[in-house]
Scaffold this motif. Structure first.
Motif, PDB file in Angstrom:
ATOM      1  N   THR A   1      -9.280  -6.061  -1.621  1.00  0.00           N
ATOM      2  CA  THR A   1      -9.021  -5.903  -3.049  1.00  0.00           C
ATOM      3  C   THR A   1      -7.797  -6.760  -3.393  1.00  0.00           C
ATOM      4  O   THR A   1      -7.078  -7.234  -2.503  1.00  0.00           O
ATOM      5  N   GLU A   2      -7.544  -6.906  -4.657  1.00  0.00           N
ATOM      6  CA  GLU A   2      -6.366  -7.675  -5.082  1.00  0.00           C
ATOM      7  C   GLU A   2      -5.085  -6.999  -4.605  1.00  0.00           C
ATOM      8  O   GLU A   2      -4.132  -7.668  -4.178  1.00  0.00           O
ATOM      9  N   THR A   3      -5.064  -5.685  -4.648  1.00  0.00           N
ATOM     10  CA  THR A   3      -3.896  -4.932  -4.178  1.00  0.00           C
ATOM     11  C   THR A   3      -3.680  -5.156  -2.679  1.00  0.00           C
ATOM     12  O   THR A   3      -2.551  -5.372  -2.227  1.00  0.00           O
ATOM     13  N   GLU A   4      -4.759  -5.107  -1.918  1.00  0.00           N
ATOM     14  CA  GLU A   4      -4.651  -5.347  -0.467  1.00  0.00           C
ATOM     15  C   GLU A   4      -4.199  -6.778  -0.187  1.00  0.00           C
ATOM     16  O   GLU A   4      -3.372  -7.012   0.698  1.00  0.00           O
ATOM     17  N   ARG A   5      -4.725  -7.716  -0.954  1.00  0.00           N
ATOM     18  CA  ARG A   5      -4.342  -9.122  -0.773  1.00  0.00           C
ATOM     19  C   ARG A   5      -2.836  -9.292  -1.006  1.00  0.00           C
ATOM     20  O   ARG A   5      -2.153  -9.961  -0.237  1.00  0.00           O
ATOM     21  N   THR A   6      -2.336  -8.669  -2.064  1.00  0.00           N
ATOM     22  CA  THR A   6      -0.906  -8.748  -2.372  1.00  0.00           C
ATOM     23  C   THR A   6      -0.086  -8.128  -1.250  1.00  0.00           C
ATOM     24  O   THR A   6       0.920  -8.692  -0.802  1.00  0.00           O
ATOM     25  N   ALA A   7      -0.524  -6.954  -0.768  1.00  0.00           N
ATOM     26  CA  ALA A   7       0.202  -6.271   0.306  1.00  0.00           C
ATOM     27  C   ALA A   7       0.211  -7.106   1.587  1.00  0.00           C
ATOM     28  O   ALA A   7       1.249  -7.224   2.260  1.00  0.00           O
ATOM     29  N   LEU A   8      -0.917  -7.704   1.924  1.00  0.00           N
ATOM     30  CA  LEU A   8      -0.991  -8.542   3.135  1.00  0.00           C
ATOM     31  C   LEU A   8      -0.134  -9.797   2.994  1.00  0.00           C
ATOM     32  O   LEU A   8       0.547 -10.203   3.946  1.00  0.00           O
ATOM     33  N   THR A   9      -0.161 -10.393   1.825  1.00  0.00           N
ATOM     34  CA  THR A   9       0.652 -11.585   1.582  1.00  0.00           C
ATOM     35  C   THR A   9       2.136 -11.254   1.711  1.00  0.00           C
ATOM     36  O   THR A   9       2.900 -11.999   2.338  1.00  0.00           O
TER      37      THR A   9
END
Length: 115
Positions: free
Chosen positions: A20-28
């Protein structure tokens, strides 16, 4: 898991991971805080290699510097007590301050060990 030796620069096989976009942000953000690219971060985590945040290491170094400063102040107070007791402040007050500095050093030491 054991450490995997990297293959000689043959990393040309992409692996898709849907997030998800939230997961992408957290991983980044997690990769950035570890000083790694997202690809390197995900590779290391996926292979079971412990990833440490460079921010955490920076904070540990700052805390250790503060602890060293406390030690230097405590050393100066001890020297003052030995060479000039009672000059400028009552020895009891200086000893109380010295005890507080030593307690603060112990607390810092315990917190760093807990990291």
């Amino acid at each position: 898991m054991g450490r995997h030796a990297p293959e000689p620069r043959s990393r040309n096989r992409p692996l898709k991971v849907y997030v998800t976009e939230t997961e992408r942000t957290a991983l980044t953000e997690a990769a950035r805080s570890a000083g790694l690219s997202v690809s390197d971060f995900l590779r290391r985590v996926g292979l079971g290699v412990q990833v440490r945040s460079i921010l955490d290491q920076d904070h540990v170094h700052e805390v250790m510097r503060a602890r060293a400063d406390l030690g230097r102040v405590g050393g100066l107070l001890k020297m003052w007590l030995a060479e000039r007791p009672g000059v400028g402040a009552p020895p009891r007050s200086v000893r109380a301050l010295l005890d507080r500095i030593e307690a603060a050093q112990d607390e810092v030491r315990q917190k760093v060990r807990a990291l």
